[in-house]
Design a protein around this motif. Structure first.
Motif, PDB file in Angstrom:
ATOM      1  N   ASP A  70       8.151 -11.198  -0.457  1.00 42.15           N
ATOM      2  CA  ASP A  70       7.162 -10.061  -0.826  1.00 42.15           C
ATOM      3  C   ASP A  70       6.537 -10.579  -2.032  1.00 42.15           C
ATOM      4  OD1 ASP A  70       7.962  -8.256   1.008  1.00 42.15           O
ATOM      5  OD2 ASP A  70       9.803  -7.807  -0.258  1.00 42.15           O
ATOM      6  N   LEU A  72       3.534 -11.909  -2.558  1.00 43.75           N
ATOM      7  CA  LEU A  72       2.420 -11.038  -3.788  1.00 43.75           C
ATOM      8  C   LEU A  72       2.348  -9.677  -3.405  1.00 43.75           C
ATOM      9  CD1 LEU A  72       0.779 -13.627  -1.263  1.00 43.75           C
ATOM     10  CD2 LEU A  72       0.040 -14.397  -3.148  1.00 43.75           C
ATOM     11  N   ARG A  73       3.080  -9.018  -3.248  1.00 46.41           N
ATOM     12  CA  ARG A  73       3.686  -7.434  -2.947  1.00 46.41           C
ATOM     13  C   ARG A  73       2.910  -7.578  -4.759  1.00 46.41           C
ATOM     14  NH1 ARG A  73       8.165  -4.112  -0.253  1.00 46.41           N
ATOM     15  NH2 ARG A  73       6.575  -5.629   1.422  1.00 46.41           N
ATOM     16  N   LEU A  75       0.639  -6.972  -6.293  1.00 45.68           N
ATOM     17  CA  LEU A  75      -0.647  -7.677  -7.833  1.00 45.68           C
ATOM     18  C   LEU A  75      -1.427  -7.002  -8.461  1.00 45.68           C
ATOM     19  CD1 LEU A  75      -1.227 -11.613  -5.829  1.00 45.68           C
ATOM     20  CD2 LEU A  75       0.055 -10.776  -7.805  1.00 45.68           C
ATOM     21  N   ASP A  76      -1.718  -6.479  -9.298  1.00 48.60           N
ATOM     22  CA  ASP A  76      -2.882  -5.865 -10.074  1.00 48.60           C
ATOM     23  C   ASP A  76      -3.302  -6.753 -11.646  1.00 48.60           C
ATOM     24  OD1 ASP A  76      -0.246  -5.305 -11.311  1.00 48.60           O
ATOM     25  OD2 ASP A  76      -0.610  -3.606 -11.206  1.00 48.60           O
ATOM     26  N   SER A  91      -5.175 -10.575   1.704  1.00 51.30           N
ATOM     27  CA  SER A  91      -5.581  -8.928   1.614  1.00 51.30           C
ATOM     28  C   SER A  91      -4.508  -8.547   0.532  1.00 51.30           C
ATOM     29  CB  SER A  91      -4.434  -8.359   2.971  1.00 51.30           C
ATOM     30  OG  SER A  91      -3.237  -8.156   3.042  1.00 51.30           O
ATOM     31  N   GLU A  92      -3.493  -8.878  -0.304  1.00 56.68           N
ATOM     32  CA  GLU A  92      -3.472  -8.998  -1.934  1.00 56.68           C
ATOM     33  C   GLU A  92      -3.742  -9.091  -2.291  1.00 56.68           C
ATOM     34  OE1 GLU A  92       0.542  -9.551   1.960  1.00 56.68           O
ATOM     35  OE2 GLU A  92      -1.697 -10.890   0.742  1.00 56.68           O
ATOM     36  N   ALA A  96      -6.049  -7.140  -5.341  1.00 57.00           N
ATOM     37  CA  ALA A  96      -6.282  -6.150  -6.472  1.00 57.00           C
ATOM     38  C   ALA A  96      -7.486  -7.283  -7.305  1.00 57.00           C
ATOM     39  CB  ALA A  96      -5.677  -7.948  -6.922  1.00 57.00           C
TER      40      ALA A  96
END
Length: 460
Positions: A70, A72-73, A75-76, A91-92, A96
């Motif tokens: 996980d 890449l879960r 990412l912000d 997609s991640e 972001a």
């Protein structure tokens, strides 16, 4: 846009940064950011136990680690450094960006803040050798030279030590170039053929990525293209600056070409013979092309006598038609870098005699049709291993000139394949590891595959 690395790092302070990929290329970047007082989340799909002491070292410097499936879960972060092996449209990353994150890469930032001259090389084959030749020629001519990109080490941490008179020589992959919006002062495209179609959505996307190496040049830029390759020849028509062509097959009125057993240069100042082919220590016609590309890049920077002296002693780069050993009259060559059919074809054509070829590996979903006839013409025994063994065998067997020669054998185990090739060899033979495929079915990378091959050969 920041003009210096200090200004860039100052602009990151107070922001959150994620670095995706804790590998050879990004670990120095992570450490540089942490030592500059920047909050860093280091993300990698590997689990903690695979990093040994590196995980603890990065945490001691202040990094937050996000490891495992996980990674890449969520990412912000304000700025996200993408590893070249991760597509920019996953997609991640898109999510972001939609939230305001800036996605960049170590190489993109390097081009923003690099204070010195830049020369970059890309292509399907010959990138590393051409990059190495250019860098070594500049060093021999007295320039302070840095080598990086897809080889060597990340150069962003070295920017502080660069001055305007220096040269940064870079090998750039299609994955690094996909999102580049700056080009080097001198760009080199060695050739283009289908490759990496397991990651790129199409050949058109692969070609478009490669074009980024020169499309952002200005009128003062120089771009070097292979005239003998239809795709790169077409590139030359859209170069914003000076386009320089090289050809092994045709004499050019302007450019670099082969004539009377030597590499010649023709430009506004006239024509001159630069390098006799007999003086090139590296075997193979593809290495003649690598030298032509390099000579085109450094023409006017490196004296001809420096080029001649270097070519006579340069034995090549590891894992590229590297002579490992001669045992009982048999020569063993490591060409593990050959991860595409075109590279293996170039390797086969480097030898006058028919070789015992070890091929096969990870499936990048590129066709082997062109390899079949070359195997029939240049191979004495074909030893196959890896995921693509059946596909390569089919390409050879369906070749119109194939009538049972060369004999084809397949082995699940890489070591068994190498030992089988050894058992087939007689004095005077050449055993060549040139897989025509990537290594990821059984190895971490091509270098690990080459080292495994050499270890077996050394222990014979």
């Amino acid at each position: 846009m920041a003009a210096t690395i200090q200004e860039y790092l100052a602009g990151l302070r107070g922001k959150t940064v994620a670095v995706i990929g804790i590998g050879v290329s990004n670990t120095p970047l992570i450490k540089m950011l942490l030592r500059s007082g920047i909050r860093v989340t280091a993300c990698d799909k590997k689990r903690r136990e695979e990093f040994g002491g590196l995980a603890e070292e990065l945490e001691s410097l202040g990094a937050e680690l996000r490891l495992g499936p996980d990674y890449l879960r969520g990412l912000d972060q304000d700025v996200i450094f993408r590893t070249p092996g991760l597509r920019p449209d996953v997609s991640e990353l898109l999510l972001a960006q939609a939230k305001g994150s800036v996605v960049t890469s170590e190489m993109e930032v390097f081009f923003q803040v690099c204070p010195c001259h830049t020369i970059a090389v890309t292509g399907s084959d010959g990138k590393t050798t051409t990059t190495t030749i250019i860098a070594e020629l500049l060093k021999k001519a007295g320039y302070h030279t840095f080598v990086g990109g897809n080889i060597g080490k990340p150069l962003l941490p070295d920017v502080d030590g660069m001055v305007p008179e220096d040269y940064a020589v870079l090998e750039l992959s299609s994955f690094q170039l996909m999102t580049m919006d700056q080009s080097p002062e001198i760009a080199v495209v060695t050739n283009l053929a289908p490759n990496h179609l397991d990651v790129h959505k199409s050949m058109a996307e692969y070609i478009a990525a490669k074009e980024n190496i020169f499309t952002h040049q200005g009128p003062e830029g120089k771009a070097v293209f292979n005239y003998d390759n239809a795709i790169t020849r077409e590139f030359s028509e859209s170069a914003p600056g000076q386009a320089v062509l090289f050809s092994r097959r045709q004499e050019l009125t302007q450019g670099v070409y082969v004539k009377d057993g030597a590499i010649w240069v023709s430009n506004r100042e006239g024509s001159r013979a630069v390098l006799p082919l007999a003086d090139i220590l590296l075997p193979g016609e593809h290495n003649v092309e690598n030298y032509m590309a390099a000579i085109a890049a450094v023409d006017g920077l490196v004296p001809d006598e420096v080029i001649r002296a270097f070519a006579a002693q340069f034995a090549g780069v590891e894992h590229r038609i590297e002579l490992v050993r001669t045992l009982d009259g048999v020569r063993y060559y490591n060409d593990s870098i050959a991860s595409s059919p075109s590279r293996t074809i170039a390797g086969l054509r480097s030898f006058r005699e028919k070789v015992i070829l070890i091929a096969g590996g990870y499936d990048k979903h590129i066709p082997f049709d062109a390899l079949g006839p070359e195997v029939v013409e240049h191979v004495k025994y074909l030893v196959l291993t890896g995921d693509t063994a059946d596909k390569i065998a089919e390409a050879v067997r369906t070749c119109p000139d194939y009538h049972g020669t060369p004999p084809i054998s397949k082995y699940e185990d890489f070591d068994a394949a190498v030992m089988a090739a050894h058992s087939m060899a007689q004095p005077g033979d050449v055993v060549l590891l040139s897989p025509a495929c990537a290594s990821f079915d059984h190895f971490k990378n091509f270098a690990q595959r080459g080292e495994a091959f050499k270890k077996i050969i050394y222990e014979l």
